[in-house]
Design a protein around this motif. Structure first.
Motif, PDB file in Angstrom:
ATOM      1  N   UNK A 118       0.809  -1.225   0.000  1.00  0.00           N
ATOM      2  CA  UNK A 118       0.000   0.000   0.000  1.00  0.00           C
ATOM      3  C   UNK A 118       0.841   1.275   0.000  1.00  0.00           C
ATOM      4  N   UNK A 119       2.153   1.116  -0.084  1.00  0.00           N
ATOM      5  CA  UNK A 119       3.035   2.272   0.100  1.00  0.00           C
ATOM      6  C   UNK A 119       2.706   3.401  -0.874  1.00  0.00           C
ATOM      7  N   UNK A 120       2.518   3.088  -2.139  1.00  0.00           N
ATOM      8  CA  UNK A 120       2.282   4.131  -3.136  1.00  0.00           C
ATOM      9  C   UNK A 120       0.920   4.805  -2.975  1.00  0.00           C
ATOM     10  N   UNK A 121       0.026   4.182  -2.241  1.00  0.00           N
ATOM     11  CA  UNK A 121      -1.314   4.756  -2.066  1.00  0.00           C
ATOM     12  C   UNK A 121      -1.323   5.954  -1.125  1.00  0.00           C
TER      13      UNK A 121
ATOM     14  N   UNK B  46       9.839  -5.702  -5.357  1.00  0.00           N
ATOM     15  CA  UNK B  46       8.813  -5.853  -6.396  1.00  0.00           C
ATOM     16  C   UNK B  46       7.882  -7.017  -6.068  1.00  0.00           C
ATOM     17  N   UNK B  47       8.445  -8.143  -5.667  1.00  0.00           N
ATOM     18  CA  UNK B  47       7.614  -9.291  -5.290  1.00  0.00           C
ATOM     19  C   UNK B  47       6.756  -8.986  -4.064  1.00  0.00           C
ATOM     20  N   UNK B  48       7.247  -8.085  -3.205  1.00  0.00           N
ATOM     21  CA  UNK B  48       6.471  -7.695  -2.020  1.00  0.00           C
ATOM     22  C   UNK B  48       5.339  -6.733  -2.368  1.00  0.00           C
ATOM     23  N   UNK B  49       5.339  -6.217  -3.606  1.00  0.00           N
ATOM     24  CA  UNK B  49       4.233  -5.378  -4.043  1.00  0.00           C
ATOM     25  C   UNK B  49       4.558  -3.909  -4.203  1.00  0.00           C
ATOM     26  N   UNK B  50       5.832  -3.533  -4.033  1.00  0.00           N
ATOM     27  CA  UNK B  50       6.211  -2.122  -4.187  1.00  0.00           C
ATOM     28  C   UNK B  50       6.701  -1.875  -5.606  1.00  0.00           C
TER      29      UNK B  50
ATOM     30  N   UNK C  37       8.882   2.430  -9.952  1.00  0.00           N
ATOM     31  CA  UNK C  37       8.627   3.422 -11.002  1.00  0.00           C
ATOM     32  C   UNK C  37       7.330   4.182 -10.736  1.00  0.00           C
ATOM     33  N   UNK C  38       6.303   3.492 -10.310  1.00  0.00           N
ATOM     34  CA  UNK C  38       5.057   4.190  -9.977  1.00  0.00           C
ATOM     35  C   UNK C  38       5.273   5.129  -8.796  1.00  0.00           C
ATOM     36  N   UNK C  39       6.023   4.666  -7.799  1.00  0.00           N
ATOM     37  CA  UNK C  39       6.280   5.494  -6.619  1.00  0.00           C
ATOM     38  C   UNK C  39       7.039   6.761  -7.002  1.00  0.00           C
ATOM     39  N   UNK C  40       8.037   6.618  -7.885  1.00  0.00           N
ATOM     40  CA  UNK C  40       8.791   7.803  -8.299  1.00  0.00           C
ATOM     41  C   UNK C  40       7.901   8.780  -9.061  1.00  0.00           C
ATOM     42  N   UNK C  41       7.057   8.249  -9.936  1.00  0.00           N
ATOM     43  CA  UNK C  41       6.139   9.124 -10.681  1.00  0.00           C
ATOM     44  C   UNK C  41       5.223   9.895  -9.717  1.00  0.00           C
ATOM     45  N   UNK C  42       4.718   9.220  -8.702  1.00  0.00           N
ATOM     46  CA  UNK C  42       3.864   9.881  -7.715  1.00  0.00           C
ATOM     47  C   UNK C  42       4.655  10.884  -6.882  1.00  0.00           C
TER      48      UNK C  42
END
Length: 451
Positions: free
Chosen positions: A140-143, A314-318, A321-326
């Motif tokens: 849920x980190x990127x959320x 990545x396997x853990x769900x993070x 690239x999406x996080x950097x964009x956000x």
């Protein structure tokens, strides 16, 4: 100490002073222009531009120790660095750097200088309880990165990949809870960065240059911001990644290559901006290309190690690239979207002067001279100059990106440490070490730094 064969004649000192004077003028201009901008439009969001600091002359329990460390290093540092056995020099450098950082931090007292630094509303320890289920937190980190997202992360958590926060979560899990332990972790680990840089210089250039650089790495003005900042820890991770790569290519060691790759991967997951360490790593590969040619299989463990941390996250769900964009969007939502690029693109360089010192400004002038005379100069000096130039390039790319407007006195610590070895080219080391120590002591005791 004997003047190295690549040092210019005595008139070079005058040119060094010109370079240092130009650095002083840059800082003065950034202060004057910055105060005008902040006084009229208040768009810089710093109280004492170009630094995130406020005016507050003070003394503290660490002041006498800081002065003693400075005097001892200026007086005896160059001679000890030249004479100590290499295996003794490295722990001595680490111990002295730790004492220097720790004493400067204690000038603000234990509570403000160390224990409270990583507990403010912007910092990592504020979210420890939100990581009780680590896999769920990573998914849920990127959320929670954007300011308008529910329960958005504080600034420093949102601004870094989750390996940064997980470091302090894991410290808490093993019983090292609270700001005091977190602060001591950053100081003791961060101080090892100078050892990593020395190891890399010895491997890629020669031992004599590493010894000449040692007192400047120990007595760096950057110590003001290394105690206590998580960026000191990030700087150490990046520095060891580069140092182990240097050992891998010069010793043809698959083990060091795998370890370097592992740390390079971790580097990218403690800070997005540290992907630029790839430029320094590329310089190491260029300097060690003969080793790679003789044993190209070194690239296999390097790449395998490099893949470990990204694969795990990545396997853990993070999604990095999406996080950097956000994050780029989040940066524009806050002060970063208001701070004027036209000021910070050059004022950031003034911050770099303050963390690397006037000696480094003079050293960079000599670095340029060494590169220009590379066909006639000693090979070791040219190799060191190339490594320093790669670090300078990484810093300039970070500057031009516009993602580091202000607070670069802290954020750029991982790059700044690789500029300090330029001081190995200087003559009169005690003179320049005195200038370094005075700058650090003045900044530390006249300003209340914060982040």
């Amino acid at each position: 100490m004997r003047t190295p064969p690549f040092a210019p004649p005595s008139r070079g000192l005058r040119r060094d002073l010109y370079a240092a004077g130009a650095a002083v003028l840059l800082v003065a201009a950034s202060v004057l222009v910055g105060r005008h901008i902040e006084g009229t439009s208040r768009t810089l969001f710093v109280d004492w531009p170009p630094l995130l600091a406020s005016w507050g002359p003070h003394l503290g329990p660490g002041t006498p120790a800081a002065v003693l460390v400075a005097i001892a290093t200026v007086t005896h540092g160059p001679a000890l660095a030249a004479r100590l056995p290499w295996r003794a020099l490295l722990p001595a450098a680490w111990g002295t750097a730790t004492a220097w950082i720790f004493s400067l931090a204690l000038a603000d007292g234990w509570h403000r200088g160390i224990a409270r630094r990583l507990t403010t509303r912007y910092e990592y320890l504020q979210v420890i309880d939100r990581f009780h289920d680590i896999p769920a937190a990573l998914r849920d980190f990127t959320q929670h990165i954007l300011l308008d997202s529910p329960d958005n992360w504080p600034a420093h958590i949102a601004g870094h990949p989750p390996a940064a926060t997980l470091t302090f979560v894991l410290l808490d899990r093993i019983g090292l809870r609270g700001g005091g332990w977190a602060g001591m972790w950053c100081i003791t680990v961060g101080a090892t960065a100078c050892v990593a840089v020395l190891v890399a210089i010895r491997a890629l250039a020669d031992e004599a240059l590493a010894r000449r650089a040692a007192p400047f790495l120990v007595l760096a003005p950057a110590a003001v911001w290394m105690g206590t900042s998580a960026d000191a820890y990030f700087a150490a991770v990046a520095a060891w990644a580069v140092a182990l790569l240097a050992l891998a290519v010069t010793r043809r060691s698959p083990g060091w290559a795998a370890a370097s790759g592992l740390l390079l991967g971790l580097t990218c997951y403690v800070s997005y901006g540290l992907t630029l360490v790839a430029l320094i790593a590329a310089a190491v590969l260029v300097l060690g290309r003969h080793g790679v040619r003789e044993r190209p299989a070194l690239l296999a463990p390097l790449l395998a190690g490099l893949a470990v941390v990204p694969t795990v996250f990545t396997l853990a769900g993070f999604d990095w690239w999406e996080a950097y964009r956000l994050l780029v969007t989040r940066y524009g939502q806050g002060a970063g979207g208001i701070r004027p690029y036209g000021y910070w693109v050059w004022a950031n360089l003034a911050c770099t002067v303050l963390i690397t010192g006037l000696a480094t400004a003079a050293g960079l002038r000599r670095t340029g001279a060494v590169l220009l005379g590379r066909r006639t100069g000693p090979r070791a000096g040219v190799r060191l100059a190339f490594l320093v130039s790669a670090a300078l390039l990484a810093l300039l790319v970070a500057d031009l990106s516009g993602m580091s407007k202000a607070e670069t006195e802290r954020i750029w610590l991982p790059f700044a440490l690789w500029l300090l070895p330029a001081c190995a080219f200087l003559t009169r080391p005690r003179f320049w070490l005195t200038a370094q120590a005075l700058l650090a002591l003045l900044v530390n005791h006249l300003l209340l730094t914060g982040w």
